[in-house]
Scaffold this motif. Structure first.
Motif, PDB file in Angstrom:
ATOM      1  N   GLU A 393       0.811  -1.261  -0.023  1.00 20.43           N
ATOM      2  CA  GLU A 393      -0.086   0.040   0.086  1.00 20.43           C
ATOM      3  C   GLU A 393       0.935   1.215  -0.114  1.00 20.43           C
ATOM      4  OE1 GLU A 393      -1.403   0.940   4.267  1.00 20.43           O
ATOM      5  OE2 GLU A 393      -1.865  -1.133   3.813  1.00 20.43           O
ATOM      6  N   LYS A 394       0.195   2.320  -0.409  1.00 20.26           N
ATOM      7  CA  LYS A 394       1.145   3.779  -0.206  1.00 20.26           C
ATOM      8  C   LYS A 394       1.694   3.994   0.932  1.00 20.26           C
ATOM      9  CE  LYS A 394       0.521   8.597  -1.525  1.00 20.26           C
ATOM     10  NZ  LYS A 394      -0.561   9.622  -1.806  1.00 20.26           N
ATOM     11  N   ASP A 395       2.920   4.333   0.971  1.00 24.00           N
ATOM     12  CA  ASP A 395       3.558   4.803   2.128  1.00 24.00           C
ATOM     13  C   ASP A 395       4.156   3.502   2.973  1.00 24.00           C
ATOM     14  OD1 ASP A 395       3.697   7.610   1.090  1.00 24.00           O
ATOM     15  OD2 ASP A 395       1.709   7.978   2.428  1.00 24.00           O
ATOM     16  N   GLN A 396       3.904   2.437   2.353  1.00 22.18           N
ATOM     17  CA  GLN A 396       4.462   0.973   3.193  1.00 22.18           C
ATOM     18  C   GLN A 396       5.386   0.430   2.563  1.00 22.18           C
ATOM     19  OE1 GLN A 396       1.866  -2.485   4.032  1.00 22.18           O
ATOM     20  NE2 GLN A 396       1.984  -1.746   6.462  1.00 22.18           N
ATOM     21  N   ILE A 397       6.395   0.165   3.279  1.00 20.28           N
ATOM     22  CA  ILE A 397       7.570  -0.754   2.639  1.00 20.28           C
ATOM     23  C   ILE A 397       7.642  -2.110   3.464  1.00 20.28           C
ATOM     24  CG2 ILE A 397       9.799  -1.063   1.839  1.00 20.28           C
ATOM     25  CD1 ILE A 397      10.038   2.127   1.485  1.00 20.28           C
ATOM     26  N   ILE A 398       7.674  -3.297   2.783  1.00 23.67           N
ATOM     27  CA  ILE A 398       8.200  -4.364   3.623  1.00 23.67           C
ATOM     28  C   ILE A 398       9.514  -4.814   2.984  1.00 23.67           C
ATOM     29  CG2 ILE A 398       7.356  -6.618   4.145  1.00 23.67           C
ATOM     30  CD1 ILE A 398       4.484  -5.941   3.897  1.00 23.67           C
ATOM     31  N   LEU A 399      10.335  -5.285   3.977  1.00 27.46           N
ATOM     32  CA  LEU A 399      11.690  -5.645   3.678  1.00 27.46           C
ATOM     33  C   LEU A 399      11.876  -7.034   4.194  1.00 27.46           C
ATOM     34  CD1 LEU A 399      13.858  -2.481   4.521  1.00 27.46           C
ATOM     35  CD2 LEU A 399      12.925  -3.158   2.173  1.00 27.46           C
ATOM     36  N   THR A 400      12.193  -7.981   3.437  1.00 29.28           N
ATOM     37  CA  THR A 400      12.584  -9.458   3.822  1.00 29.28           C
ATOM     38  C   THR A 400      14.103  -9.880   3.440  1.00 29.28           C
ATOM     39  OG1 THR A 400      10.075  -9.918   3.646  1.00 29.28           O
ATOM     40  CG2 THR A 400      11.900 -11.527   3.794  1.00 29.28           C
ATOM     41  N   GLY A 401      14.921 -10.210   4.221  1.00 25.03           N
ATOM     42  CA  GLY A 401      16.349 -10.526   3.710  1.00 25.03           C
ATOM     43  C   GLY A 401      17.194 -10.785   4.970  1.00 25.03           C
ATOM     44  N   LYS A 402      18.480 -10.851   4.443  1.00 29.57           N
ATOM     45  CA  LYS A 402      19.397 -11.273   5.520  1.00 29.57           C
ATOM     46  C   LYS A 402      20.235 -10.143   5.762  1.00 29.57           C
ATOM     47  CE  LYS A 402      20.992 -15.016   6.694  1.00 29.57           C
ATOM     48  NZ  LYS A 402      21.682 -16.197   6.597  1.00 29.57           N
ATOM     49  N   LYS A 403      20.685  -9.828   6.911  1.00 28.39           N
ATOM     50  CA  LYS A 403      21.633  -8.868   7.238  1.00 28.39           C
ATOM     51  C   LYS A 403      22.787  -9.449   8.030  1.00 28.39           C
ATOM     52  CE  LYS A 403      22.600  -4.149   8.879  1.00 28.39           C
ATOM     53  NZ  LYS A 403      23.339  -4.696  10.129  1.00 28.39           N
ATOM     54  N   GLU A 404      24.165  -9.800   7.356  1.00 29.82           N
ATOM     55  CA  GLU A 404      24.879 -10.516   7.936  1.00 29.82           C
ATOM     56  C   GLU A 404      24.339 -11.964   8.449  1.00 29.82           C
ATOM     57  OE1 GLU A 404      26.265  -7.613  11.447  1.00 29.82           O
ATOM     58  OE2 GLU A 404      28.292  -7.510  10.321  1.00 29.82           O
ATOM     59  N   GLU A 405      24.280 -12.167   9.737  1.00 30.60           N
ATOM     60  CA  GLU A 405      23.902 -13.666   9.879  1.00 30.60           C
ATOM     61  C   GLU A 405      22.452 -13.706  10.629  1.00 30.60           C
ATOM     62  OE1 GLU A 405      25.784 -16.473   9.628  1.00 30.60           O
ATOM     63  OE2 GLU A 405      27.345 -14.997   8.737  1.00 30.60           O
ATOM     64  N   ASP A 406      21.961 -12.334  10.509  1.00 29.75           N
ATOM     65  CA  ASP A 406      20.367 -12.301  10.888  1.00 29.75           C
ATOM     66  C   ASP A 406      19.466 -12.225   9.683  1.00 29.75           C
ATOM     67  OD1 ASP A 406      21.034 -12.002  13.640  1.00 29.75           O
ATOM     68  OD2 ASP A 406      21.823  -9.994  13.285  1.00 29.75           O
ATOM     69  N   SER A 407      18.202 -12.820   9.952  1.00 33.97           N
ATOM     70  CA  SER A 407      17.238 -12.937   9.024  1.00 33.97           C
ATOM     71  C   SER A 407      16.253 -11.584   9.548  1.00 33.97           C
ATOM     72  CB  SER A 407      16.529 -14.227   8.945  1.00 33.97           C
ATOM     73  OG  SER A 407      17.512 -15.331   8.380  1.00 33.97           O
ATOM     74  N   LEU A 408      15.765 -10.990   8.564  1.00 35.10           N
ATOM     75  CA  LEU A 408      15.023  -9.875   9.222  1.00 35.10           C
ATOM     76  C   LEU A 408      13.694  -9.736   8.238  1.00 35.10           C
ATOM     77  CD1 LEU A 408      17.900  -7.115   9.302  1.00 35.10           C
ATOM     78  CD2 LEU A 408      16.883  -8.364  11.226  1.00 35.10           C
ATOM     79  N   TYR A 409      12.788  -9.489   8.817  1.00 33.31           N
ATOM     80  CA  TYR A 409      11.387  -8.999   8.455  1.00 33.31           C
ATOM     81  C   TYR A 409      10.771  -7.486   8.985  1.00 33.31           C
ATOM     82  CZ  TYR A 409       6.478  -9.251   6.908  1.00 33.31           C
ATOM     83  OH  TYR A 409       5.167  -9.088   6.430  1.00 33.31           O
ATOM     84  N   VAL A 410      10.991  -6.666   8.349  1.00 39.05           N
ATOM     85  CA  VAL A 410      10.706  -5.444   8.385  1.00 39.05           C
ATOM     86  C   VAL A 410       9.712  -4.633   8.101  1.00 39.05           C
ATOM     87  CG1 VAL A 410      11.811  -2.991   9.211  1.00 39.05           C
ATOM     88  CG2 VAL A 410      13.099  -5.078   9.136  1.00 39.05           C
ATOM     89  N   VAL A 411       8.684  -4.009   8.846  1.00 42.48           N
ATOM     90  CA  VAL A 411       7.638  -3.387   8.137  1.00 42.48           C
ATOM     91  C   VAL A 411       7.680  -1.945   8.239  1.00 42.48           C
ATOM     92  CG1 VAL A 411       4.914  -2.904   7.797  1.00 42.48           C
ATOM     93  CG2 VAL A 411       6.037  -5.358   8.237  1.00 42.48           C
ATOM     94  N   LEU A 412       7.885  -1.252   7.275  1.00 44.69           N
ATOM     95  CA  LEU A 412       8.134   0.355   7.345  1.00 44.69           C
ATOM     96  C   LEU A 412       6.791   1.227   6.965  1.00 44.69           C
ATOM     97  CD1 LEU A 412      11.640   0.213   5.718  1.00 44.69           C
ATOM     98  CD2 LEU A 412      10.975   0.322   8.397  1.00 44.69           C
ATOM     99  N   LYS A 413       6.221   2.147   7.925  1.00 43.18           N
ATOM    100  CA  LYS A 413       5.382   3.125   7.592  1.00 43.18           C
ATOM    101  C   LYS A 413       5.887   4.529   7.306  1.00 43.18           C
ATOM    102  CE  LYS A 413       0.933   4.380   6.672  1.00 43.18           C
ATOM    103  NZ  LYS A 413       0.280   3.708   5.357  1.00 43.18           N
ATOM    104  N   LYS A 414       5.535   5.306   6.374  1.00 47.02           N
ATOM    105  CA  LYS A 414       6.202   6.514   5.954  1.00 47.02           C
ATOM    106  C   LYS A 414       5.156   7.441   7.160  1.00 47.02           C
ATOM    107  CE  LYS A 414       7.536  10.030   2.769  1.00 47.02           C
ATOM    108  NZ  LYS A 414       7.478  10.542   1.141  1.00 47.02           N
ATOM    109  N   LEU A 415       6.217   8.309   7.653  1.00 47.49           N
ATOM    110  CA  LEU A 415       5.624   9.160   8.425  1.00 47.49           C
ATOM    111  C   LEU A 415       5.565  10.844   7.973  1.00 47.49           C
ATOM    112  CD1 LEU A 415       7.674   8.649  11.562  1.00 47.49           C
ATOM    113  CD2 LEU A 415       5.458   7.762  11.157  1.00 47.49           C
TER     114      LEU A 415
END
Length: 434
Positions: A393-415
């Protein structure tokens, strides 16, 4: 120590010998032509013996640090101080030996002339380099969103002063024009004294900023200030007569040197034109090209990401949902994507560039807008993290992936975060303090 003086005082002779040796070392004359192909390496070859002496002098006498840190982003490193003390020591010993071997000499008009020429053109080149950067408003930049989102108390004095100047483009350009005027006035003989006086004002202000805001260029700017005062001091009699005694003064003869041979007169003009073109012409052209590149529109490259400040609504690390907490310095609280491809996040992350409590990175989405790479710097070839990117949806970003040894799932909402400082407000009428 004026050229017109036939006999100098004992103090004048000794102090000139010291100044001549010191400035000849500090302002290496080859630095004026180091831009010519091949001359840079010759300059470095001459500096090499001094480098050996500086380390030896520190190891045996100064003991500033066991391992000297070379000058780079800072000019006030342990090596910088060791270099200063070494040059002063060499100048003192050199002046002493010179005074013993040449005790019958009563004046040095020719050497005095060439020393003043060296200082004039050295100061002119330095002032122009810093000045033209400010004229194009490229030495200090307007605070980016990451800096605006950083609490004021987290900044160190230097960064605070950098943003203070970078905030106002007109002020930065004004200070740049003053430095460019110093350069232009110093180049011409008839305006050299005015250039030296203006240089004192300009470099005194810069030196005071460096001292007051702990900017690590103190040694360098203080040397520039003292050199400017040295040039003005050579005209002290005329200045005192004009400003204090209110007397008519004759034109300066400090830089009037007659060359009897035609090739010398032509060579003088040619050399001056070459120096001006290399320092002023090429410098202006190169910085203007850099200015165009810096202000080029990169928005198409960064699509579909919309620059701004994003709140981290959900942070899942290795399948564990980590709740938002001000006490947790490792959990992301917000992420900023800036307009120029740089970004930062509010967390302690040693794998990224930590500055003033925020972790910095450079970001670049792929052409399809489905993958996002983070790098430590824009010029790095390998990413530190790669994410699959979704925008449900508008102004929302979902990031899925690995950073170094960590698996990340991050939901971002634009302010809808607005920083009043970006408005660059200006009021002729102000009914109250803001």
């Amino acid at each position: 120590m004026q050229e017109t003086t036939t006999t100098w005082s004992l103090f004048g002779r000794i102090s000139f010998r010291f100044a001549f040796i010191y400035y000849l070392i500090y302002f290496n004359p080859l630095g004026l032509i180091s831009g010519i192909p091949g001359m840079y390496y010759l300059t470095e070859a001459i500096n090499y013996p001094f480098d050996i002496f500086i380390h030896w002098f520190n190891d045996n006498f100064l003991h500033i640090r066991k391992e000297l840190v070379p000058m780079g982003g800072s000019g006030d490193t342990s090596y910088g101080w060791a270099q200063l003390y070494s040059f002063l020591f060499i100048a003192c010993i050199g002046a002493l030996i010179w005074s013993i071997l040449d005790s019958k000499k009563t004046a040095y008009p020719k050497l005095h002339y060439w020393l003043c020429i060296l200082l004039r053109y050295s100061l002119a080149g330095i002032a122009f380099t810093y000045g033209i950067l400010k004229v194009f408003a490229m030495q200090m930049y307007f605070p980016n969103m990451s800096q605006l989102a950083t609490p004021l108390g987290d900044y160190l004095p230097m960064r605070f002063s950098w943003m203070f100047i970078g905030y106002s483009t007109p002020y930065q350009m004004f200070s740049g024009f003053a430095e460019v005027m110093v350069a232009l006035l110093l180049v011409w003989r008839r305006t050299a004294l005015l250039g030296a006086l203006l240089a004192i004002g300009v470099f005194a202000n810069v030196a005071m900023l460096n001292l007051a805001y702990d900017i690590p260029v103190k040694i360098y700017t203080l040397n520039l200030l003292v050199a400017s005062m040295f040039l003005a001091w050579q005209e002290r009699s005329r200045l005192f007569a004009f400003f204090i005694q209110n007397q008519t003064v004759q034109p300066s003869e400090l830089y009037e040197k007659y060359f009897s041979k035609k090739w010398q007169r032509i060579g003088r003009i040619v050399l001056k034109v070459v120096l001006i073109v290399m320092s002023f012409g090429f410098g202006t052209y190169n910085y203007y090209q850099y200015y165009l590149e810096f202000h080029s529109n990169n928005s198409k490259i960064l699509e579909p990401i919309q620059p701004g400040m994003y709140h981290v609504e959900l942070f899942v690390k290795n399948s564990d949902t980590i709740p938002e907490s001000l006490a947790d310095s490792l959990r992301w609280r917000d992420v900023i994507f800036d307009y120029n491809g740089s970004g930062s996040l509010s967390a302690q992350d040693s794998s990224l560039r930590m500055r003033y409590g925020r972790a910095y990175f450079s970001y670049l989405p792929d052409s399809l807008g489905t993958q996002l790479e983070w790098r430590l710097s824009s010029w790095d070839s390998l990413p530190v993290a790669t994410f699959k990117m979704q925008m449900p949806e508008k102004d929302q970003i979902i990031l899925t992936g690995k950073k170094e040894e960590d698996s990340l799932y991050v939901v971002l909402k634009k302010l809808k975060r607005h920083f009043p400082l970006t408005e660059r407000q200006f009021h002729w009428i102000s009914e109250a303090n803001r």
